[in-house]
Motif scaffolding. Sequence first.
Motif, PDB file in Angstrom:
ATOM      1  N   UNK A   1       0.849  -1.132   0.096  1.00  0.00           N
ATOM      2  CA  UNK A   1      -0.217   0.074  -0.096  1.00  0.00           C
ATOM      3  C   UNK A   1       1.005   1.302  -0.158  1.00  0.00           C
ATOM      4  N   UNK A   2       2.068   1.401   0.766  1.00  0.00           N
ATOM      5  CA  UNK A   2       2.742   2.317   0.867  1.00  0.00           C
ATOM      6  C   UNK A   2       3.371   2.678  -0.324  1.00  0.00           C
ATOM      7  N   UNK A   3       3.612   1.699  -1.329  1.00  0.00           N
ATOM      8  CA  UNK A   3       4.274   1.992  -2.481  1.00  0.00           C
ATOM      9  C   UNK A   3       2.889   2.461  -3.510  1.00  0.00           C
ATOM     10  N   UNK A   4       1.950   1.961  -3.433  1.00  0.00           N
ATOM     11  CA  UNK A   4       0.769   2.410  -4.127  1.00  0.00           C
ATOM     12  C   UNK A   4       0.560   3.924  -3.757  1.00  0.00           C
ATOM     13  N   UNK A   5       0.417   4.127  -2.801  1.00  0.00           N
ATOM     14  CA  UNK A   5       0.158   5.595  -2.437  1.00  0.00           C
ATOM     15  C   UNK A   5       1.254   6.424  -3.004  1.00  0.00           C
ATOM     16  N   UNK A   6       2.647   6.182  -2.730  1.00  0.00           N
ATOM     17  CA  UNK A   6       3.596   7.006  -3.140  1.00  0.00           C
ATOM     18  C   UNK A   6       3.407   7.237  -4.854  1.00  0.00           C
ATOM     19  N   UNK A   7       3.208   6.014  -5.534  1.00  0.00           N
ATOM     20  CA  UNK A   7       3.299   6.121  -6.953  1.00  0.00           C
ATOM     21  C   UNK A   7       2.100   7.060  -7.289  1.00  0.00           C
ATOM     22  N   UNK A   8       0.757   6.951  -6.586  1.00  0.00           N
ATOM     23  CA  UNK A   8      -0.282   7.969  -6.875  1.00  0.00           C
ATOM     24  C   UNK A   8       0.034   9.424  -6.368  1.00  0.00           C
TER      25      UNK A   8
ATOM     26  N   UNK B   1      -9.514  27.103   4.670  1.00  0.00           N
ATOM     27  CA  UNK B   1      -8.659  25.950   5.224  1.00  0.00           C
ATOM     28  C   UNK B   1      -9.808  24.834   5.571  1.00  0.00           C
ATOM     29  N   UNK B   2      -9.618  23.605   5.445  1.00  0.00           N
ATOM     30  CA  UNK B   2     -10.420  22.489   5.763  1.00  0.00           C
ATOM     31  C   UNK B   2      -9.672  21.368   6.271  1.00  0.00           C
ATOM     32  N   UNK B   3     -10.151  20.810   7.494  1.00  0.00           N
ATOM     33  CA  UNK B   3      -9.311  19.913   7.929  1.00  0.00           C
ATOM     34  C   UNK B   3      -9.722  18.582   7.329  1.00  0.00           C
ATOM     35  N   UNK B   4      -8.807  17.736   6.783  1.00  0.00           N
ATOM     36  CA  UNK B   4      -9.052  16.704   5.934  1.00  0.00           C
ATOM     37  C   UNK B   4      -9.213  15.312   6.989  1.00  0.00           C
ATOM     38  N   UNK B   5     -10.387  14.701   6.786  1.00  0.00           N
ATOM     39  CA  UNK B   5     -10.633  13.360   7.813  1.00  0.00           C
ATOM     40  C   UNK B   5     -10.673  12.339   6.670  1.00  0.00           C
ATOM     41  N   UNK B   6      -9.607  11.405   6.369  1.00  0.00           N
ATOM     42  CA  UNK B   6      -9.462  10.736   5.312  1.00  0.00           C
ATOM     43  C   UNK B   6     -10.285   9.297   5.489  1.00  0.00           C
ATOM     44  N   UNK B   7     -10.305   8.892   6.861  1.00  0.00           N
ATOM     45  CA  UNK B   7     -10.917   7.573   7.052  1.00  0.00           C
ATOM     46  C   UNK B   7     -10.078   6.338   6.769  1.00  0.00           C
ATOM     47  N   UNK B   8     -10.623   5.375   6.877  1.00  0.00           N
ATOM     48  CA  UNK B   8     -10.007   4.045   6.464  1.00  0.00           C
ATOM     49  C   UNK B   8     -10.148   3.516   5.104  1.00  0.00           C
ATOM     50  N   UNK B   9     -11.353   3.309   4.525  1.00  0.00           N
ATOM     51  CA  UNK B   9     -11.615   2.648   3.064  1.00  0.00           C
ATOM     52  C   UNK B   9     -11.085   3.202   2.020  1.00  0.00           C
ATOM     53  N   UNK B  10     -11.231   4.490   1.794  1.00  0.00           N
ATOM     54  CA  UNK B  10     -10.575   5.430   0.989  1.00  0.00           C
ATOM     55  C   UNK B  10      -9.027   5.344   0.708  1.00  0.00           C
ATOM     56  N   UNK B  11      -8.298   5.805   1.642  1.00  0.00           N
ATOM     57  CA  UNK B  11      -6.900   5.712   1.852  1.00  0.00           C
ATOM     58  C   UNK B  11      -6.407   4.349   1.682  1.00  0.00           C
ATOM     59  N   UNK B  12      -7.028   3.291   2.038  1.00  0.00           N
ATOM     60  CA  UNK B  12      -6.350   2.110   2.111  1.00  0.00           C
ATOM     61  C   UNK B  12      -6.855   1.261   0.839  1.00  0.00           C
ATOM     62  N   UNK B  13      -8.164   1.217   0.653  1.00  0.00           N
ATOM     63  CA  UNK B  13      -8.677   0.359  -0.480  1.00  0.00           C
ATOM     64  C   UNK B  13      -8.767   1.061  -1.623  1.00  0.00           C
ATOM     65  N   UNK B  14      -9.220   2.387  -1.708  1.00  0.00           N
ATOM     66  CA  UNK B  14      -9.510   3.093  -2.777  1.00  0.00           C
ATOM     67  C   UNK B  14      -8.838   4.429  -2.970  1.00  0.00           C
ATOM     68  N   UNK B  15      -7.662   4.169  -2.928  1.00  0.00           N
ATOM     69  CA  UNK B  15      -6.669   5.613  -2.898  1.00  0.00           C
ATOM     70  C   UNK B  15      -6.922   6.431  -4.028  1.00  0.00           C
ATOM     71  N   UNK B  16      -7.435   6.114  -5.141  1.00  0.00           N
ATOM     72  CA  UNK B  16      -7.739   6.767  -6.211  1.00  0.00           C
ATOM     73  C   UNK B  16      -8.714   7.900  -6.137  1.00  0.00           C
ATOM     74  N   UNK B  17      -9.659   7.376  -4.947  1.00  0.00           N
ATOM     75  CA  UNK B  17     -10.680   8.662  -4.686  1.00  0.00           C
ATOM     76  C   UNK B  17      -9.872   9.797  -3.777  1.00  0.00           C
ATOM     77  N   UNK B  18      -8.733   9.455  -3.081  1.00  0.00           N
ATOM     78  CA  UNK B  18      -8.076  10.530  -2.388  1.00  0.00           C
ATOM     79  C   UNK B  18      -7.505  11.227  -3.351  1.00  0.00           C
TER      80      UNK B  18
END
Lengths: 198, 293
Positions: free
Chosen positions: A155-162, B2-19
Amino acid sequence: MTAQEPRNRTPEPEKPAVGAAGATKTAEVMHIDLDARKRLLAVIGGNRVTYCYQCGACVGDCPSARFYEGFNPREIMLTVLLGGLDELLCPDSIIWKCSNCYNCYERCPQDVRPVEVIIALKNLIKEDGHQPQDVQSIYETILKTGRSAPVIAGLARTRERLGLPPLPPIDMAEIQAILKPDTAEEGRGPENELGKRS
Amino acid sequence: MKALFFPGCLIPIKYPQMEVAVRRTLPPLGIEIVDLEGFSCCPDPIFFQAADKVGWLTMAARNLCLAEEAGIDIFTICSGCTGTLSEANHILKHEPPMRDMVNRRLKRIGKEYRGEIEVRHIVTLIREKVGLERVRESVKRPLEGVRVALHYGCHLLKPSDIMRVDDPDEPQILHQLIEAIGAQPIVHDERFLCCGKACIDPDLPLEMTRTVLRSVKEADVDCMGLICPTCFSSFDTGQLLIARKTGEKMDVPPVYYFQLLGLAQGLTPAEVGLNRHRIKPLSLFEKIGQGVT
């Protein structure tokens, strides 16, 4: 009752209205298990069930009632009112079919918030140790990592790449410290009126 | 602003493209994203709340405390996070016995909930603090002729007395946001049906998901427009699962709204992470003259 068998829509006079350990009904007398009911009323969100007058507004818009024969929020509220908690707190309880969509909360004219009553029942199932695996694994993942989704390798690498920053650390000592209950009775007890909202 | 970003879990971990899409599309609207270390899971409003209601409230309160310390209102990008943090904020602001109970626990880590900040889903933040005009102004390539089936999901709107986002029976906010980027919001019959993700059952969630997807398919659209990663997972993974189990292939591409906004702002499909999607909105790419690798 199992999840597969739809329960009786209306209590028949000759049959028990709810599970044997709950209230039983004969042609003349209905016994309501008040002690069983009290256990739920003490949980946050559980006590509003007493406002339920069985109108059924919660059923019409319930997706689980539409797609799962035997799931009926009005009947779940009735079972609770009669003190038949045993059949709702069993390991394969019908309440896990609830979709948590909050339509019943929106529709209820009495502000019972049936979904919140169901969540309170789920808390009792966890207390009894009968929670489904799905619930247990998310619970443990959060307890261990502070996040609900497991962080997969790469995941760390994926995030970095993005072009995304790394996931920030979470102070797990803090999370574990606040998740420990004060006392066994914390958050319960009708005397402190927790669960009632102003 | 300014707005404080609360990323949660599902998006940063499973769907980082949304982030990625969120981080790229908000600055052109004049929103400065503030990142903060220390946020945990909101926590999960479904299974974690089912297991430990008091713990759920307390963990949410800790997140709210971090925002209070930063002195900036939170914005969320996931309907689940929005639900948990809004509901917890509401309970803790309005019910002193609950606040006292939670603060007793927070004292162990030197924190106190004071009730000083607001929680907004990103779409509400845009409507209330930025304005739709700003969204329209940021568009470089209007998504003309693109038909988007709206799916609001449950937890952005309900419980409406706490969420106060829109009328749950006649919501407008996503319609307006879709129109602002030049696309056409399409209303389909099952637009209010839950995706079913929270039901614990081998068939029930798929039954609900399939009903929504069939209705979307019927409406002849280029994609679905969503704002919830849980709905996304139902309509993405769930759709593939339905195809595998029943052979029913619907080819309905679910897309997160901020990816659509990114395309309209002139970003390429890859720049908003659409190359990572398994069900790609090919007819949409065609309409805007973009391919995807």
